[in-house]
Structures are given as structure tokens and as C-alpha cells.
Write an enzyme that holds these catalytic residues in place. Structure first.
Site, short mmCIF file in Angstrom:
data_model
loop_
_atom_site.label_atom_id
_atom_site.label_comp_id
_atom_site.label_asym_id
_atom_site.label_seq_id
_atom_site.Cartn_x
_atom_site.Cartn_y
_atom_site.Cartn_z
N CYS A 4 0.84 -1.20 0.00
CA CYS A 4 0.00 0.00 0.00
C CYS A 4 0.87 1.25 0.00
CB CYS A 4 -0.91 0.00 1.22
SG CYS A 4 -1.87 1.52 1.40
N CYS A 12 -1.67 6.88 5.77
CA CYS A 12 -2.82 6.17 6.35
C CYS A 12 -2.29 4.97 7.12
CB CYS A 12 -3.78 5.70 5.24
SG CYS A 12 -5.16 4.70 5.87
N CYS A 93 -7.69 2.48 -2.46
CA CYS A 93 -7.45 1.66 -1.28
C CYS A 93 -7.61 0.18 -1.64
CB CYS A 93 -8.43 2.03 -0.17
SG CYS A 93 -8.31 0.98 1.30
N GLN A 218 -22.40 -6.29 8.13
CA GLN A 218 -20.98 -6.62 8.18
C GLN A 218 -20.27 -6.16 6.90
OE1 GLN A 218 -19.41 -7.63 10.72
NE2 GLN A 218 -20.65 -8.97 11.99
N PHE A 247 -29.85 -7.79 19.98
CA PHE A 247 -28.91 -6.99 19.17
C PHE A 247 -28.84 -7.62 17.77
CE2 PHE A 247 -27.37 -7.47 23.55
CZ PHE A 247 -27.41 -6.15 24.01
N ASN A 319 -25.40 -10.62 19.93
CA ASN A 319 -24.34 -10.05 19.10
C ASN A 319 -24.22 -8.57 19.46
OD1 ASN A 319 -22.42 -9.64 17.10
ND2 ASN A 319 -23.93 -9.42 15.47
N CYS A 346 -17.40 -8.71 18.73
CA CYS A 346 -16.33 -8.01 18.02
C CYS A 346 -15.31 -7.45 19.01
CB CYS A 346 -16.91 -6.89 17.15
SG CYS A 346 -17.78 -5.62 18.08
#
Length: 392
Positions: A4, A12, A93, A218, A247, A319, A346
Site C-alpha cells: 500500500c 494512512c 485503497c 458486516q 442486538f 451479538n 467483536c
């Protein structure tokens, strides 16, 4: 590993682990997850192999800060959020599918034609704050959202939109989100649709799902499909007739579980709870398309819903956001005593704290899903069974 130029130039650093070999990234995440489970009874726990991700081109969504000028807009990030001069163009990107670059080019032309002056943070002038682009993996259709300070440019956008749609016919949903506040808030409450179609159709494991503005979905669809499919396989042979999906978002977990049980001839009731009305609308559309009749999706606070219920589900799915379910809800679940809990997280740190509170439950299966390559973040799915439960 992807090379990148923005990372090499120090422009970044979103992919903090980009220089780390991918196998090492997965090892680091597994070690971190193991650390969060220290002190728990893992005597019955089955570890499934980590599910990896593609290393580039895996994202289905781009969130682009708009800066620069109306003649030369920049789509990407501000490396210093308070300095428009720190803008970095991320149209190329590597996390996005390669064809997104052409779409961003067309959007820059559209910005100029519609006179959408990028919002200047320090001067508090301009209109266009963000562009949000989401793609369906099943058919390549796109949802395009412009986050604006006001509706001042609505007429110009409507005038120029037909040409944009002619150049990019895969765009099926276009909306304006109005966010008038001078604050680090991605979107506002008002959504103005400029197309008749208001949602994208997606499909994971033959389960129809829908993507709408202001509804969480997602960003790594291939890994998400495996995550939902794994949950489905873990519960398909269990004696389940009543499911709560707290959730629930667009209903991915609950719908997968209810569909497989119905396939096996079970009479299943599914209750899905999510604070976002947009996500609930998507989940309801999916249930209708699947022909699930004993389903109720409601736009409520998940914890508040659960804490006032008297009935007990056989399977409870959670979740939660990064903060986890919290001590109060965990202790309530100990008293409610559903037979089984599927917990998707997560944030393994908050999940570990929640598991310590869920003292009536023992972990049976766990799997790490690398939803976010080149970062320290990951998703984990764990299956819990009530300790004194007779079901196997």
C-alpha cells in the site's frame, strides 16, 4: 501481503498490522482471545480453526470523507481530523474491490457537476461531508449515500443524478442523509431517498438479507457468511423451538438458525430485538421472503426487552456492540436460564468479562473469524450450554 503506497508514505495507518505476515496476524489474534478466557472452565471447549479472510478487496463498504474543492474533490480520510489540508485520497485503497476506483472517479465528476462543495471543518462551510458506498456480493448492485449538511443542493443533485445512473447503472439505491451538526457524527436522522428502490438484496447461505441506510451490515461478506453459517450448523440438531436474537441487526443469526430448524420440521418461534428501525425493516423483509411466519422483529433496546420477560427461550443469541452485554443482563440470563447461548463478539475483552458473569454456563465451542485483516480486531463466536442442562 498487499503493498500500500499510502501506508509506506505514512499517510494512512488504518491497517496497523500491514507489515506483519498474515499467519502471524492470525496467531496474535488467537493468543489475544485465549488470554481473555483465562480463569474460565474450558474443560469441554472445542476450538475450531481460525477462519481467515482475503487479504485485500474484501470490503463491501466504503466510508469516504469528502474534502478538497468542488472542482477537485478528495475522497478518503483526514489524517488530522481538524485539518482539511491533511486529506488523503483513498480511491485506490486495496481493501476495496478494484472496480470501486472507477466508481469513485465518476462520483468526483458528479460532485463537480452538482456543485457539492466539500464541508470545511475549520471554516464550517460547505455541504458534502461523506460518501457512503455499499455493494451487494450476489449481484454487484450498489447503494450510494451522500451525507450533507442541509438540503440546499437537493435540486442540483436531482438534476445531475440521471447522468450518474446512466454511467453507473449498477447503482440502485441513492439517498441523502442530512447531518447538520458540526460534530464527529457520521450520519443524521433524516434520510431522503432519490430512487424508488430503498434497499439492496444480499444472500448468505441461501438466506436473503437486506441492506438499508442506517442499518448495520458486516463489511466483510465472505467472512460474515461463514460466521452465520457456523452458528447455523452448531444448533441445527438441538431441541430448539423458541429463539431470542438480541442486538439482532438485520437478523443474520436468528434467520439462519430459524431457517435450518424449520427445514428439519421444527415449529420455531423467533423474536429479534434491535434498536435500529432500519435494521428491523430489513430483518422483517427477510423473514417474509423465507416464509417464516412465527417471527417477530421489534425496534427496542435489547437489554430493556430481555429484563422484563417472563418466558424462557431455548436458544438465546447475542451479538452486542463493543461494550458487551454487561453485568446486569448477564446475571439476568443466569436466572432466566435459556438452554443454550450463542454469543458473537467483536470485542473479546468485553466478551471475556461477560462470560465470567455467565456463571451458569459452560463454553462448548469457539471459533475466531478474521473479519478485519491487518488490524488487531476480529470477530469470535462461542456456544454456551447451561451447566445442569440435560440436553447434549
Amino acid at each position: 501481503m498487499p503493498v500500500c503506497p499510502h501506508f509506506i508514505a505514512g499517510q494512512c495507518r488504518s491497517c496497523q498490522w500491514l507489515e506483519m505476515p498474515y499467519s502471524q496476524q492470525l496467531d496474535e489474534k488467537k493468543a489475544h482471545l485465549v488470554q481473555q478466557l483465562v480463569g474460565l472452565d474450558l474443560s469441554q471447549l472445542e476450538w475450531l480453526p481460525t477462519y481467515p479472510s482475503a487479504q485485500q478487496g474484501f470490503r463491501n463498504k466504503a466510508k469516504m470523507v469528502v474534502s478538497g474543492s468542488v472542482e477537485r474533490p478528495i475522497l478518503g480520510i483526514l489524517s488530522n481530523p481538524n485539518d482539511p489540508q491533511s486529506a488523503v485520497d483513498l480511491s485506490d485503497c486495496l481493501l476495496y474491490p478494484s472496480h470501486f476506483a472507477h466508481i469513485f472517479h465518476q462520483l468526483k465528476i458528479f460532485i463537480g457537476r452538482a456543485g457539492l462543495v466539500p464541508y470545511h471543518i475549520t471554516k464550517r462551510k460547505g455541504e458534502l461531508k461523506y460518501i457512503l458506498l455499499t455493494e451487494s456480493q450476489i449481484n454487484g448492485t450498489l447503494m450510494l449515500r451522500f451525507v450533507l449538511r442541509s438540503t440546499a443542493k437537493l435540486a442540483l443533485i436531482q438534476r445531475e443524478l440521471p447522468l450518474l445512473l446512466a454511467n453507473l447503472p449498477q447503482i440502485k439505491v441513492v439517498s441523502l442523509n442530512i447531518q447538520p451538526k458540526h460534530a464527529a457524527i457520521l450520519e443524521g436522522e433524516e434520510e431522503i431517498f432519490l430512487t424508488e428502490q430503498k434497499q439492496l438484496e444480499e444472500n448468505f447461505n441461501q438466506i436473503p438479507l437486506f441492506i438499508r441506510p442506517q442499518g448495520f451490515f458486516q463489511t466483510n461478506p465472505k467472512v460474515a457468511e461463514s460466521l452465520y453459517g457456523t452458528a447455523q450448523q452448531w444448533i441445527k440438531n438441538l431441541p430448539i423451538s423458541n429463539i431470542w436474537d438480541l442486538f439482532c441487526g438485520v437478523g443474520g443469526f436468528g434467520l439462519h438458525c430459524a431457517a435450518i430448524l424449520q427445514e428439519k420440521g421444527r415449529n420455531v418461534q423467533l423474536t429479534g430485538i434491535e434498536i435500529s428501525p432500519s435494521a428491523i425493516a430489513s430483518a422483517s423483509s427477510s423473514a417474509e421472503k423465507l416464509g417464516l411466519t412465527q417471527v417477530k422483529f421489534q425496534s427496542l433496546d435489547a437489554a430493556n426487552f430481555a429484563l422484563v420477560q417472563n418466558e424462557r427461550p431455548d436458544l438465546l443469541i447475542v451479538n452486542p456492540p463493543r461494550r458487551g452485554i454487561g453485568k446486569e443482563l448477564a446475571q439476568f440470563l443466569n436466572k432466566l436460564q435459556p438452554h443454550f447461548i450463542l454469543y458473537s463478539s467483536c470485542n473479546a475483552v468485553s466478551m471475556g468479562k461477560d462470560l465470567r458473569e455467565l456463571s451458569r454456563y459452560q463454553a462448548q465451542k469457539i471459533q475466531l473469524f478474521d473479519m478485519f485483516p491487518h488490524t488487531a480486531h476480529y470477530e469470535v463466536l462461542i456456544f454456551l450450554k447451561r451447566i445442569d442442562d440435560k440436553f447434549k
